[in-house]
Design a protein around this motif. Structure first.
Motif, PDB file in Angstrom:
ATOM      1  N   ARG A  53       0.532 -70.954  30.583  1.00 15.42           N
ATOM      2  CA  ARG A  53      -0.041 -72.293  30.675  1.00 15.42           C
ATOM      3  C   ARG A  53      -1.544 -72.279  30.420  1.00 15.42           C
ATOM      4  O   ARG A  53      -2.280 -71.457  30.968  1.00 15.42           O
ATOM      5  CB  ARG A  53       0.256 -72.905  32.051  1.00 15.42           C
ATOM      6  CG  ARG A  53      -0.299 -74.314  32.248  1.00 15.42           C
ATOM      7  CD  ARG A  53       0.316 -74.992  33.451  1.00 15.42           C
ATOM      8  NE  ARG A  53       1.769 -75.159  33.277  1.00 15.42           N
ATOM      9  CZ  ARG A  53       2.325 -76.145  32.580  1.00 15.42           C
ATOM     10  NH1 ARG A  53       1.572 -77.058  31.981  1.00 15.42           N
ATOM     11  NH2 ARG A  53       3.641 -76.221  32.481  1.00 15.42           N
TER      12      ARG A  53
ATOM     13  N   GLU B 230       5.987 -74.418  28.070  1.00 22.67           N
ATOM     14  CA  GLU B 230       5.357 -73.602  29.121  1.00 22.67           C
ATOM     15  C   GLU B 230       3.869 -73.952  29.293  1.00 22.67           C
ATOM     16  O   GLU B 230       3.184 -73.351  30.117  1.00 22.67           O
ATOM     17  CB  GLU B 230       5.482 -72.120  28.783  1.00 22.67           C
ATOM     18  CG  GLU B 230       6.900 -71.583  28.825  1.00 22.67           C
ATOM     19  CD  GLU B 230       7.451 -71.487  30.240  1.00 22.67           C
ATOM     20  OE1 GLU B 230       6.649 -71.460  31.197  1.00 22.67           O
ATOM     21  OE2 GLU B 230       8.684 -71.430  30.385  1.00 22.67           O
TER      22      GLU B 230
ATOM     23  N   ILE C  51      10.200 -65.227  25.676  1.00 21.25           N
ATOM     24  CA  ILE C  51       9.359 -65.945  26.638  1.00 21.25           C
ATOM     25  C   ILE C  51       9.541 -65.361  28.038  1.00 21.25           C
ATOM     26  O   ILE C  51       8.575 -65.147  28.786  1.00 21.25           O
ATOM     27  CB  ILE C  51       9.694 -67.448  26.631  1.00 21.25           C
ATOM     28  CG1 ILE C  51       9.339 -68.086  25.281  1.00 21.25           C
ATOM     29  CG2 ILE C  51       8.972 -68.159  27.778  1.00 21.25           C
ATOM     30  CD1 ILE C  51       7.869 -68.120  24.973  1.00 21.25           C
TER      31      ILE C  51
ATOM     32  N   LYS D 294       6.631 -63.656  30.426  1.00 23.20           N
ATOM     33  CA  LYS D 294       6.316 -64.165  31.769  1.00 23.20           C
ATOM     34  C   LYS D 294       6.518 -63.097  32.838  1.00 23.20           C
ATOM     35  O   LYS D 294       5.839 -63.120  33.880  1.00 23.20           O
ATOM     36  CB  LYS D 294       7.180 -65.385  32.065  1.00 23.20           C
ATOM     37  CG  LYS D 294       6.831 -66.603  31.208  1.00 23.20           C
ATOM     38  CD  LYS D 294       7.840 -67.727  31.373  1.00 23.20           C
ATOM     39  CE  LYS D 294       7.840 -68.295  32.757  1.00 23.20           C
ATOM     40  NZ  LYS D 294       8.780 -69.445  32.895  1.00 23.20           N
TER      41      LYS D 294
END
Length: 260
Positions: free
Chosen positions: A4, A28, A209, A213
């Motif tokens: 983010r 995101e 993704i 993360k």
């Protein structure tokens, strides 16, 4: 890694996996630049900016400098650009070999060469490289492609260890066969004949993704492909025998390019 409000440069964003990554990164909260040789020729979602980059160019380092001069807040690079050719060694042209070496391996090394000192100065950053199961298992008909992906896996492994005492993150992400336009119809037919799974690019993108993360360092997708990677590392003769059984079918597709 946090996505983010961080800006990422996506290389290969016009390909299958890259296109699937764009909406996921936006969801995101990431800010996104998509590299392309012709920025005026593509349509991107609102909030995504196209930047001019030719990964095969001799002056790639200068082009990267132009991008970072304009976007000094870049946090990470996702390198999912690639080329492949399904061809035996004798069928491959010198141009085919050069194209794969330049895009799959040379460009990734130049990207790291450019961004590592920049990210060190910023005290953080991420380098994400999309490899392949064929970066761990040599497969008939893909000798040049395998060479570049083996090279990419080795490069990222060494780079990650070189940067182990820094805040920089290096991720090597290796999907199995993916159903993208990069594969000709003969390859799709070959995989169907052999019973090899081909993952949709959206599924691959979602797992990338997730790996980002979760701060993964390396990630291999697919079963039994992950098992074959492990076996190939310690008992390659077993994989040799399995490939030998498949070779007549593979050779028919190499010779004809059509389903027999």
């Amino acid at each position: 890694m946090q996505l983010r409000d961080r800006r990422f440069l996506l290389l290969g964003g016009t390909g299958g996996i890259g296109q699937a990554l764009i909406p996921l990164l936006l969801s995101e909260g990431a800010r996104l630049l998509v590299a392309t040789r012709r920025p005026d020729s593509i349509t991107l979602p609102e909030g995504v900016t196209a930047v001019k980059l030719d990964l095969a160019a001799e002056n790639l380092d200068q082009q990267l400098q132009a991008v970072t001069d304009e976007w000094p807040d870049l946090y990470g690079v996702i390198h999912c650009a690639g080329q492949n050719r399904f061809a035996s060694v004798e069928q491959s042209t010198i141009a085919d070999i050069d194209d794969q070496l330049v895009v799959n391996l040379r460009s990734a090394m130049i990207v790291a060469h450019h961004f590592v000192p920049m990210f060190k100065a910023l005290d953080g950053g991420a380098l994400v490289f999309v490899g392949s199961t064929f970066g761990s298992i040599g497969y008939p008909g893909y000798s040049a492609y395998c060479a570049t992906k083996f090279g990419l896996r080795g490069f990222t492994e060494a780079l990650r260890r070189e940067l182990a005492d820094s805040p920089l993150q290096v991720l090597y992400f290796a999907p199995r066969a993916t159903a993208t336009a990069m594969n000709p119809e003969s390859v799709t037919q070959l995989n169907q004949t052999l019973g090899n799974a081909m993952d949709p690019p959206e599924q691959v993108a979602a797992q990338l993704i997730s790996a980002m993360k979760r701060d993964r360092r390396r990630c291999f997708l697919g079963w039994p492909e992950k098992l074959f990677v492990a076996i190939n590392g310690v008992l390659p003769r077993l994989v040799d025998r399995a490939m030998l059984k498949q070779l007549p079918v593979i050779r028919r597709f190499l010779d004809s390019g059509v389903q027999l």
